[in-house]
Design an enzyme around this catalytic site. Structure first.
Site, PDB file in Angstrom:
ATOM      1  N   HIS A 110       0.848  -1.192   0.000  1.00  0.00           N
ATOM      2  CA  HIS A 110       0.000   0.000   0.000  1.00  0.00           C
ATOM      3  C   HIS A 110       0.887   1.247   0.000  1.00  0.00           C
ATOM      4  CE1 HIS A 110       0.392   1.916   4.002  1.00  0.00           C
ATOM      5  NE2 HIS A 110       0.689   0.703   4.430  1.00  0.00           N
ATOM      6  N   CYS A 111       0.308   2.351  -0.400  1.00  0.00           N
ATOM      7  CA  CYS A 111       0.958   3.658  -0.287  1.00  0.00           C
ATOM      8  C   CYS A 111      -0.089   4.612   0.287  1.00  0.00           C
ATOM      9  CB  CYS A 111       1.522   4.137  -1.629  1.00  0.00           C
ATOM     10  SG  CYS A 111       0.348   4.108  -2.995  1.00  0.00           S
ATOM     11  N   GLU A 112      -0.069   5.863  -0.079  1.00  0.00           N
ATOM     12  CA  GLU A 112      -1.051   6.789   0.508  1.00  0.00           C
ATOM     13  C   GLU A 112      -2.465   6.482   0.026  1.00  0.00           C
ATOM     14  OE1 GLU A 112      -1.809  11.580   1.236  1.00  0.00           O
ATOM     15  OE2 GLU A 112      -0.215  10.917  -0.122  1.00  0.00           O
TER      16      GLU A 112
END
Length: 243
Positions: free
Chosen positions: A167-169
């Protein structure tokens, strides 16, 4: 005279009686009256053996068939995906919801999952401002490759799984890109279709969607966006590194 050639795909127990029947027909005088098609002189129907041509697929064709298989199988095609998936931005990736992520974190799949690796692909200043408990910060491809593939994490119990969640932002670009990168490198160092990590997921909505719903599963319990006013220089520096 009719000639029969044995097919490699047909058992000898089928060929032998057919050849005997051919020899018997050669010694039997030809009758002037035409027999009904499919009937023997005794009035009983003769069994008709169908010889089917067998096609062999090349290794490349087999890979293409497996790649185009629409069943929900993990990357090495050994079993189905364990976690319930949802639709996401990239159709070639498997997304899970924040609810499923919490179910994994709280041990609801502990009987089936031995190790869940959460890869936070955000930049370090974002990670330090708040992240999912237990997540490892791997913002650069070389970092992820070294952590995951230099010494692959394998389950001690063969009946259990090792899964990786990226995941990222927003899980829009960095997380999906890292997920594809690891799968590509994993393929390159294994004989197809074997993989070190056949079960990869992406957290839909990323940390931005996870944090407001499950702050208790984050540490510190805060959220620092990528475009934070106090970290413009850090953003510029890490963007240059990631190119």
């Amino acid at each position: 005279c009719r000639q029969l050639f044995r097919s490699p795909s047909m058992p000898s127990t089928v060929i032998r009686p057919i050849l005997k029947r051919v020899e018997r027909d050669r010694d039997t005088p030809v009758k002037s009256k035409r027999q009904k098609s499919g009937a023997s002189p005794t009035g009983e129907e003769e069994p008709v053996a169908r010889l089917l041509r067998c096609r062999s697929f090349s290794h490349e064709e087999i890979e293409n068939l497996l790649d185009n298989d629409r069943r929900e199988l993990i990357g090495d095609f050994s079993k189905a995906y364990l976690l319930q998936t949802v639709e996401g931005k990239h159709q070639d990736l498997k997304y899970i919801s924040p609810d499923i992520m919490v179910a994994v974190l709280t041990g609801q799949f502990s009987s089936l999952i031995e190790n869940c690796i959460i890869v936070d692909c955000r930049y370090p200043y974002e990670y330090e401002g708040g992240h999912i408990k237990g997540a490892v910060n791997l913002p650069l491809e070389q970092d992820a490759e070294e952590f995951l593939l230099k010494k692959p994490i394998v389950p001690f119990d063969a009946s259990k799984r090792v899964i990786v969640i990226f995941h990222c932002e927003f899980s829009s670009e960095r997380g999906p890109r890292m997920c594809r990168f690891i799968r590509e490198k994993d393929r390159a160092c294994n004989e197809y279709p074997n993989l070190h990590y056949p079960e990869l997921y992406v957290l839909k909505g990323g940390y931005r969607e996870f944090f407001p719903q499950y702050q208790s599963h984050c540490e510190p319990q805060d959220y620092r966006p990528m475009h934070h006013e106090d970290f413009k220089e850090d953003l510029r520096r890490f963007r240059l590194k990631s190119r």
